[in-house]
Design a protein around this motif. Sequence first.
Motif, PDB file in Angstrom:
ATOM      1  N   PRO A  35       0.883  -1.242   0.121  1.00 10.82           N
ATOM      2  CA  PRO A  35      -0.152  -0.060  -0.058  1.00 10.82           C
ATOM      3  C   PRO A  35       0.965   1.190  -0.014  1.00 10.82           C
ATOM      4  O   PRO A  35       1.871   1.350   0.781  1.00 10.82           O
ATOM      5  CB  PRO A  35      -0.705   0.117   1.411  1.00 10.82           C
ATOM      6  N   TYR A  36       0.359   2.092  -0.748  1.00  7.49           N
ATOM      7  CA  TYR A  36       1.092   3.449  -1.141  1.00  7.49           C
ATOM      8  C   TYR A  36       2.655   3.153  -1.127  1.00  7.49           C
ATOM      9  O   TYR A  36       3.537   3.859  -0.676  1.00  7.49           O
ATOM     10  CB  TYR A  36       0.904   4.247   0.282  1.00  7.49           C
ATOM     11  N   GLY A  37       3.068   2.275  -1.821  1.00 11.30           N
ATOM     12  CA  GLY A  37       4.554   1.751  -2.232  1.00 11.30           C
ATOM     13  C   GLY A  37       5.271   1.457  -1.117  1.00 11.30           C
ATOM     14  O   GLY A  37       6.514   1.020  -1.276  1.00 11.30           O
ATOM     15  N   VAL A  38       4.791   1.066  -0.064  1.00 17.37           N
ATOM     16  CA  VAL A  38       5.555   0.448   1.167  1.00 17.37           C
ATOM     17  C   VAL A  38       5.228  -1.075   1.142  1.00 17.37           C
ATOM     18  O   VAL A  38       3.909  -1.517   1.311  1.00 17.37           O
ATOM     19  CB  VAL A  38       5.081   1.059   2.418  1.00 17.37           C
ATOM     20  N   TYR A  39       6.263  -2.024   1.000  1.00 18.71           N
ATOM     21  CA  TYR A  39       6.037  -3.175   0.658  1.00 18.71           C
ATOM     22  C   TYR A  39       5.658  -4.080   2.282  1.00 18.71           C
ATOM     23  O   TYR A  39       6.572  -3.602   3.241  1.00 18.71           O
ATOM     24  CB  TYR A  39       7.329  -4.058   0.342  1.00 18.71           C
ATOM     25  N   ILE A  40       4.758  -4.859   2.195  1.00 28.83           N
ATOM     26  CA  ILE A  40       4.227  -5.579   3.736  1.00 28.83           C
ATOM     27  C   ILE A  40       4.506  -7.115   3.271  1.00 28.83           C
ATOM     28  O   ILE A  40       3.626  -7.821   2.418  1.00 28.83           O
ATOM     29  CB  ILE A  40       2.903  -5.400   3.889  1.00 28.83           C
ATOM     30  N   PRO A  41       5.529  -7.783   3.746  1.00 24.64           N
ATOM     31  CA  PRO A  41       5.491  -9.218   3.570  1.00 24.64           C
ATOM     32  C   PRO A  41       4.539  -9.950   4.507  1.00 24.64           C
ATOM     33  O   PRO A  41       4.717 -10.743   5.434  1.00 24.64           O
ATOM     34  CB  PRO A  41       7.057  -9.561   3.956  1.00 24.64           C
ATOM     35  N   VAL A  42       3.415  -9.992   3.947  1.00 15.82           N
ATOM     36  CA  VAL A  42       2.221 -10.475   4.818  1.00 15.82           C
ATOM     37  C   VAL A  42       2.437 -11.909   5.162  1.00 15.82           C
ATOM     38  O   VAL A  42       2.413 -12.273   6.458  1.00 15.82           O
ATOM     39  CB  VAL A  42       0.851 -10.352   3.841  1.00 15.82           C
ATOM     40  N   GLU A  43       2.949 -12.956   4.338  1.00 15.44           N
ATOM     41  CA  GLU A  43       3.031 -14.630   4.591  1.00 15.44           C
ATOM     42  C   GLU A  43       4.038 -14.531   5.823  1.00 15.44           C
ATOM     43  O   GLU A  43       3.810 -15.359   6.622  1.00 15.44           O
ATOM     44  CB  GLU A  43       3.391 -15.347   3.480  1.00 15.44           C
ATOM     45  N   ARG A  44       5.290 -13.781   5.527  1.00 15.62           N
ATOM     46  CA  ARG A  44       6.055 -13.851   6.966  1.00 15.62           C
ATOM     47  C   ARG A  44       5.757 -13.477   8.031  1.00 15.62           C
ATOM     48  O   ARG A  44       5.878 -13.885   9.127  1.00 15.62           O
ATOM     49  CB  ARG A  44       7.378 -13.062   6.470  1.00 15.62           C
ATOM     50  N   TRP A  45       4.869 -12.157   8.285  1.00 21.30           N
ATOM     51  CA  TRP A  45       4.714 -11.613   9.395  1.00 21.30           C
ATOM     52  C   TRP A  45       3.319 -12.429   9.938  1.00 21.30           C
ATOM     53  O   TRP A  45       3.770 -12.569  11.391  1.00 21.30           O
ATOM     54  CB  TRP A  45       4.093 -10.219   9.109  1.00 21.30           C
ATOM     55  N   LEU A  46       2.562 -12.864   9.084  1.00 24.27           N
ATOM     56  CA  LEU A  46       1.496 -13.828   9.621  1.00 24.27           C
ATOM     57  C   LEU A  46       2.085 -15.139  10.225  1.00 24.27           C
ATOM     58  O   LEU A  46       1.753 -15.603  11.298  1.00 24.27           O
ATOM     59  CB  LEU A  46       0.460 -14.045   8.579  1.00 24.27           C
TER      60      LEU A  46
END
Length: 88
Positions: A35-46
């Motif tokens: 979102p807004y160009g900021v990468y979120i590594p969802v699978e790693r964080w979850l």
Amino acid sequence: MIATYFLDLTKVWIALRRVTSDDVLICFVVGDSAPYGVYIPVERWLGDLAVNAGFKFYNFEKLRDRNVKWKNRKHKVPLHEGRLWVNG
């Protein structure tokens, strides 16, 4: 919004750990995000949240690439979607 999402999912992992057996196998279908160009590594964080809630380990099975049709992305990281497998 991102912090609230992960806080809510932390509660889900804690509740799941409380009501599942030690040999449980859980599958979440997830996709990473930027979102807004900021990468979120969802699978790693979850996955890390699941392990912190008491599960043994996790792995990620990529199913497809995401957001590859358009060239107006604000991020440079290729996004993907897949199955997050969490073991009791």
